[in-house]
Write an enzyme that holds these catalytic residues in place. Structure first.
Site, short mmCIF file in Angstrom:
data_model
loop_
_atom_site.label_atom_id
_atom_site.label_comp_id
_atom_site.label_asym_id
_atom_site.label_seq_id
_atom_site.Cartn_x
_atom_site.Cartn_y
_atom_site.Cartn_z
N LYS A 72 0.26 8.72 -23.01
CA LYS A 72 1.09 8.99 -24.54
C LYS A 72 2.02 8.66 -24.70
CE LYS A 72 -2.84 11.03 -24.44
NZ LYS A 72 -3.80 11.43 -22.73
N TYR A 111 0.84 -1.28 0.27
CA TYR A 111 -0.03 0.08 0.05
C TYR A 111 0.91 1.09 0.24
CZ TYR A 111 -3.57 3.17 0.41
OH TYR A 111 -4.87 3.70 0.98
N ASP A 133 1.29 20.62 -20.67
CA ASP A 133 0.57 19.35 -20.57
C ASP A 133 1.58 19.12 -21.33
OD1 ASP A 133 -1.16 17.54 -21.17
OD2 ASP A 133 -2.90 18.90 -21.71
N HIS A 189 -19.95 14.67 -27.30
CA HIS A 189 -19.16 13.70 -28.17
C HIS A 189 -18.60 12.06 -27.97
CE1 HIS A 189 -14.95 15.14 -26.56
NE2 HIS A 189 -14.74 14.31 -26.72
N ALA A 234 1.73 15.50 -22.18
CA ALA A 234 0.90 14.62 -22.58
C ALA A 234 1.90 13.56 -23.88
CB ALA A 234 -0.28 14.41 -22.85
N PHE A 264 -7.22 20.69 -24.84
CA PHE A 264 -7.51 19.55 -24.68
C PHE A 264 -8.83 20.07 -23.88
CE2 PHE A 264 -8.74 14.85 -24.59
CZ PHE A 264 -8.03 14.77 -25.03
N ASP A 265 -10.03 18.07 -24.63
CA ASP A 265 -11.44 18.58 -23.76
C ASP A 265 -11.92 18.42 -22.58
OD1 ASP A 265 -10.94 16.37 -24.11
OD2 ASP A 265 -12.73 15.79 -25.67
N1 F0G Z 1 -3.68 15.90 -21.79
C1 F0G Z 1 -4.13 15.82 -23.91
C2 F0G Z 1 -3.16 17.13 -23.94
C3 F0G Z 1 -4.56 14.62 -24.10
O1 F0G Z 1 -4.02 14.59 -25.40
C4 F0G Z 1 -5.25 14.24 -22.61
C5 F0G Z 1 -6.23 12.81 -23.45
C6 F0G Z 1 -4.87 14.93 -21.80
C7 F0G Z 1 -4.42 15.58 -21.02
C8 F0G Z 1 -5.97 13.87 -20.53
O2 F0G Z 1 -5.00 12.44 -20.24
O3 F0G Z 1 -6.51 10.59 -21.29
O4 F0G Z 1 -5.38 10.66 -19.30
O5 F0G Z 1 -7.10 11.23 -18.56
N2 F0G Z 1 -6.55 12.27 -24.15
C9 F0G Z 1 -6.62 11.24 -24.97
C10 F0G Z 1 -6.69 11.49 -26.54
C11 F0G Z 1 -7.47 10.80 -24.04
O6 F0G Z 1 -7.25 10.90 -27.09
O7 F0G Z 1 -5.98 12.45 -27.02
P1 F0G Z 1 -6.20 11.07 -19.53
#
Ligand code: F0G
Length: 466
Positions: A256, A71, A213, A448, A215, A123-124
């Site tokens: 990613k 843990y 961000d 979406h 990723a 990002f969305d």
């Molecule tokens: N920031 C970026 C630039 C992303 O592309 C994503 C996720 C996230 C944050 C959120 O990260 O999925 O680990 O919670 N992008 C995916 C995509 C879902 O298909 O582009 P997460």
């Protein structure tokens, strides 16, 4: 144009199958014409996302076996923080199970109702997390990105003049600037080091935090090496490390460029803020030495982060994306140029100019890719970002009607991508058989994912299966 050979070979395979045409039509109807509602076993080539879909290396698989599932204080946490610390240079590293949790923790902690968050492009999930906390998310993308066809090398940049003005006009109201590298929602385009540094200087002047961000940080660093003067002789790791010095913290989805199927982290230097984030982490995600992850997941992310900066890998990956983009362009289909790191973004209006934005031409292309070829892609256009004007109620379309073909890391080969090109050619040649769509159901946030749609005109039954 040739793809360089991948610097790895296939050791384990996962069978995929192409359903026949009638079955694909049936799956579309049952899913309410929403590609997120289709089971992956019914998809032949899955380009829905590059997130969590990477093939792990033998070293990562081996790492699973040394997962320490205690843990508190497991040994994989030690490897994880050592790796992330060396990569980013930040003192406090907080594991989370995926990127959006990092966003949620940060915005829950630092935002008050009505605060602004600015970004090159949110990002969305980032935007949704800002708005969910009562914040206002503002995108300040460089105007150079507006021309989808221009070959400007850093179309992911933030508009520095707009940033300066925003911070000057709203003193104390902007809490954080989020630099998305690469800029996913703006075509996966990279951000220049000079732009990052200048944005950090502006933020510093107004006492505004800058968070990455990150990723796709390794792909961004590779593009800096390729395209920005002064970086050709630096390693990707050195470039990434320099980049992180121009920020106050990192939000990371390791799904990613962590080359992992799950995972993420927050990294920062501010001890007081790290304490608050950790308190919340324990409440909603897990103890501070595992976030929402198993010990084995932490090990896989640590090993993935060690591998992802390999330049032979990054060369093959970016060349694969560029090859696909080039072949699509040869069909006379418009794409966002130059191709970015993780995906080809098709300008769906160049395929279906006659379908109005309110009928989601990008969605039409997504549906046709599945119908004609069992290929899954995602719309990044008016279905994702279109909305009704708050005052007039009139439909406001997204700026572009894009379709993203995201390439999972280390998963598909040239022949898979050639099949995607053939399918697009078939769609282009039979486009009169496609139609627009209307919404039948939509949710308040991120519609979406769960929307249900219906064809506006019945699909022509004379369509022939491929
Ligand atoms: N920031 C970026 C630039 C992303 O592309 C994503 C996720 C996230 C944050 C959120 O990260 O999925 O680990 O919670 N992008 C995916 C995509 C879902 O298909 O582009 P997460």
């Amino acid at each position: 144009m040739k793809m360089p050979p991948e610097p790895y070979r296939i050791k384990s395979i996962e069978p995929i199958q192409l359903l026949d045409r009638a079955a694909r039509d049936d799956r579309l109807v049952k899913a309410g014409y929403n590609i997120f509602g289709i089971a992956s076993r019914d998809v032949f080539i899955d380009l829905l996302t590059d997130s969590g879909t990477s093939a792990m290396s033998d070293r990562q698989w081996a790492g699973l076996m040394i997962g320490d599932e205690s843990y508190a204080g497991c040994r994989n946490y030690e490897h994880f923080i050592e790796t992330v610390g060396a990569l980013t240079g930040f003192a406090h590293i907080i594991p989370v199970h995926q990127g959006r949790v990092a966003e949620n923790l940060l915005f829950s902690t630092i935002l008050d109702e009505g605060d602004f968050v600015v970004s090159n492009t949110h990002f969305d999930t980032t935007r949704a997390n800002v708005e969910h906390k009562g914040g206002i998310a503002i995108d300040l993308l460089t105007p150079k990105a507006k021309d989808l066809k221009s070959d400007f090398p850093f179309k992911g940049n933030i508009d520095l003049d707009a940033l300066q003005k925003m911070l000057a006009d709203h003193p104390g109201q902007v809490k954080v600037c989020v630099m998305t590298v690469t800029n996913n929602a703006a075509g996966g385009q990279p951000v220049a080091m000079a732009n990052i540094k200048a944005a950090y200087d502006i933020c510093g002047k107004y006492n505004v935090l800058l968070y990455f961000d990150a990723a796709r940080f390794a792909e961004n660093a590779y593009f800096i090496k390729q395209r920005e003067t002064g970086y050709g002789n630096k390693t990707v790791r050195e470039i990434a490390r320099e980049m992180f010095t121009y920020g106050d913290g990192v939000l990371m989805s390791a799904k990613k460029d962590g080359l992992a199927n799950m995972g993420g982290f927050l990294a920062l230097n501010d001890t007081e803020l790290a304490g608050k984030l950790t308190e919340l982490l324990i409440l909603v995600e897990g103890f501070r030495t595992y976030g929402g992850l198993a010990g084995r997941d932490l090990e896989v992310v640590a090993r993935g982060l060690e591998e992802v900066t390999d330049e032979q890998y990054l060369r093959a990956r970016t060349a694969q994306v560029a090859w696909l983009g080039e072949k699509i362009k040869e069909l006379g289909i418009g794409i966002v140029e130059p191709t970015g790191g993780h995906a080809v973004f098709i300008d769906a209006r160049t395929v279906f100019p006659e379908i109005p934005c309110r009928q989601f031409p990008g969605h039409t292309l997504v549906i046709e890719l599945y119908r004609q070829g069992g290929i899954r892609a995602v719309e990044i256009g008016s279905l994702m970002f279109g909305h009704a004007d708050a005052e007039t109620g009139e439909f406001v379309p997204a700026p572009y009607e894009l379709v993203r073909l995201a390439i999972p890391r280390r998963v598909y080969t040239e022949s898979h991508l050639a099949y995607v090109v053939e399918t697009l050619d078939h769609i282009r040649r039979h486009k009169e058989t496609a139609c627009g769509y209307e919404l039948v159901y939509e949710s308040k946030y991120l519609r979406h994912f769960t929307a249900r749609l219906a064809p506006v005109a019945p699909v022509n039954e004379k369509l022939t299966a491929q």
